[in-house]
Motif scaffolding. Structure first.
Motif, mmCIF file in Angstrom:
data_model
loop_
_atom_site.group_PDB
_atom_site.id
_atom_site.type_symbol
_atom_site.label_atom_id
_atom_site.label_comp_id
_atom_site.label_asym_id
_atom_site.label_seq_id
_atom_site.Cartn_x
_atom_site.Cartn_y
_atom_site.Cartn_z
ATOM 1 N N SER A 99 0.817 -1.218 0.000
ATOM 2 C CA SER A 99 0.000 0.000 0.000
ATOM 3 C C SER A 99 0.843 1.258 0.000
ATOM 4 O O SER A 99 0.361 2.337 -0.361
ATOM 5 C CB SER A 99 -0.944 0.004 1.204
ATOM 6 O OG SER A 99 -0.237 0.228 2.417
ATOM 7 N N ARG A 100 2.120 1.150 0.402
ATOM 8 C CA ARG A 100 3.015 2.302 0.417
ATOM 9 C C ARG A 100 3.940 2.339 -0.800
ATOM 10 O O ARG A 100 4.826 3.183 -0.874
ATOM 11 C CB ARG A 100 3.882 2.286 1.687
ATOM 12 C CG ARG A 100 3.129 2.124 2.990
ATOM 13 C CD ARG A 100 2.148 3.251 3.260
ATOM 14 N NE ARG A 100 2.787 4.519 3.498
ATOM 15 C CZ ARG A 100 3.286 4.915 4.679
ATOM 16 N NH1 ARG A 100 3.233 4.117 5.719
ATOM 17 N NH2 ARG A 100 3.824 6.110 4.816
ATOM 18 N N SER A 101 3.739 1.411 -1.737
ATOM 19 C CA SER A 101 4.685 1.272 -2.841
ATOM 20 C C SER A 101 4.319 2.086 -4.075
ATOM 21 O O SER A 101 5.134 2.244 -4.977
ATOM 22 C CB SER A 101 4.798 -0.202 -3.242
ATOM 23 O OG SER A 101 3.566 -0.668 -3.796
ATOM 24 N N ARG A 102 3.087 2.599 -4.132
ATOM 25 C CA ARG A 102 2.671 3.364 -5.303
ATOM 26 C C ARG A 102 1.606 4.381 -4.914
ATOM 27 O O ARG A 102 1.010 4.278 -3.842
ATOM 28 C CB ARG A 102 2.129 2.457 -6.407
ATOM 29 C CG ARG A 102 0.835 1.719 -6.055
ATOM 30 C CD ARG A 102 0.411 0.818 -7.203
ATOM 31 N NE ARG A 102 -0.769 0.038 -6.914
ATOM 32 C CZ ARG A 102 -2.022 0.457 -7.143
ATOM 33 N NH1 ARG A 102 -2.233 1.670 -7.632
ATOM 34 N NH2 ARG A 102 -3.049 -0.316 -6.869
ATOM 35 N N GLN A 103 1.372 5.335 -5.798
ATOM 36 C CA GLN A 103 0.402 6.387 -5.549
ATOM 37 C C GLN A 103 -0.881 6.085 -6.307
ATOM 38 O O GLN A 103 -0.876 5.965 -7.532
ATOM 39 C CB GLN A 103 0.949 7.742 -5.988
ATOM 40 C CG GLN A 103 0.015 8.914 -5.768
ATOM 41 C CD GLN A 103 -0.269 9.154 -4.297
ATOM 42 O OE1 GLN A 103 0.580 8.920 -3.457
ATOM 43 N NE2 GLN A 103 -1.463 9.609 -3.988
ATOM 44 N N GLY A 104 -1.985 5.940 -5.581
ATOM 45 C CA GLY A 104 -3.264 5.711 -6.232
ATOM 46 C C GLY A 104 -3.743 6.955 -6.963
ATOM 47 O O GLY A 104 -3.379 8.080 -6.617
ATOM 48 N N GLU A 105 -4.585 6.736 -7.962
ATOM 49 C CA GLU A 105 -5.065 7.856 -8.776
ATOM 50 C C GLU A 105 -6.391 8.415 -8.297
ATOM 51 O O GLU A 105 -6.761 9.537 -8.643
ATOM 52 C CB GLU A 105 -5.190 7.405 -10.237
ATOM 53 C CG GLU A 105 -3.859 6.990 -10.851
ATOM 54 C CD GLU A 105 -3.987 6.601 -12.311
ATOM 55 O OE1 GLU A 105 -5.105 6.730 -12.854
ATOM 56 O OE2 GLU A 105 -2.981 6.182 -12.906
#
Length: 268
Positions: A222-228
């Protein structure tokens, strides 16, 4: 009931969806999304609900097939993980950002119930709200709405938008934690954001739940990418300080001046 009952409570835009999915990642948890806000269970609990009614409610939400409660509504539950629920669960966990006015009743009527009260910096909450397209309408005036949330709350007791409602709920959580320390745990979003694995380990222990590899893996993912999407649970690791550049300075200054030196200053 044989299961442990847990309610994650907060005001909207406080990070409760992320914490809820962290709980959901455990194979021991039957997780339910805002059942009291759903058509299936709206009005099932109130300030006069008995112990039997509250326990029956938890039993019913565990058995439900409602798509909203089970997070199967695509335009609402955007970018939520897809996990098959284990038939061998020990905890029924729900998350609500409304209906905070009945939390005291739930705690006092069901001594075994656990409540996790999540509190985010009020400036971050207000900033997130006014920049959430599905929550703050373009025609609303920020200066008129940020404190009372009148246009959003519509005088409905179950709604908790705006700074005044933030204060009410934050103080409620502190009061309940002091009065019922074995049932209520207050969690600062700032702490969860800074060290999620250790904070979750502590919260899970409070709820008699082990922190397993599935949950650790999800937190890292959940901390590995930025949701859109504005409601996405995926956020790159960073301080929760975006409000400093977006929230009107007069509002931020008023909030911090009003809380300075008081019991709620711990959340600044």
């Amino acid at each position: 009931m044989n299961e442990q009952l847990v309610s994650i409570q907060s005001v909207p835009r406080s990070g409760s969806s992320w914490l809820g999915q962290i709980f959901r990642s455990s194979p021991r948890v039957a997780y339910r999304f805002q059942p009291l806000f759903s058509y299936a269970f709206k009005g099932r609990l109130n300030g006069s609900s008995t112990r039997e009614e509250i326990v029956r409610f938890f039993q019913d939400i565990k058995r439900t097939e409602d798509d909203f409660v089970l997070q199967k509504v695509g335009h609402i539950h955007v970018e939520y993980p897809s996990w098959a629920e284990s038939p061998d669960t020990s905890h029924i966990v729900m998350k609500e950002v409304r209906y905070n006015h009945i939390v005291r009743r739930m705690v006092e009527q069901v001594p075994g119930l656990k409540v996790v009260g999540l509190v985010r910096h009020p400036c971050a909450v207000i900033d997130s709200w006014i920049h959430a397209p599905r929550e703050f309408r373009p025609e609303w005036n920020v200066d008129e709405e940020w404190r009372s949330g009148a246009s959003k709350n519509q005088n409905r007791p179950e709604e908790f938008f705006g700074f005044d409602k933030w204060k009410e709920v934050a103080q409620l959580f502190l009061d309940l934690e002091r009065e019922h320390p074995s049932q209520v745990k207050v969690v600062r979003y700032a702490d969860l954001n800074a060290d999620p694995i250790e904070v979750v380990r502590d919260v899970f222990a409070f709820c008699a739940l082990d922190l397993g590899p599935e949950t650790v893996a999800f937190i890292e993912q959940s901390r590995s990418r930025q949701g859109e999407d504005a409601n996405s649970i995926y956020r790159l690791e960073r301080p929760d300080t975006a409000w400093r550049d977006r929230l009107p300075a007069s509002i931020a200054r008023t909030i911090q001046d009003e809380l300075s030196g008081g019991p709620l200053s711990r959340f600044l």
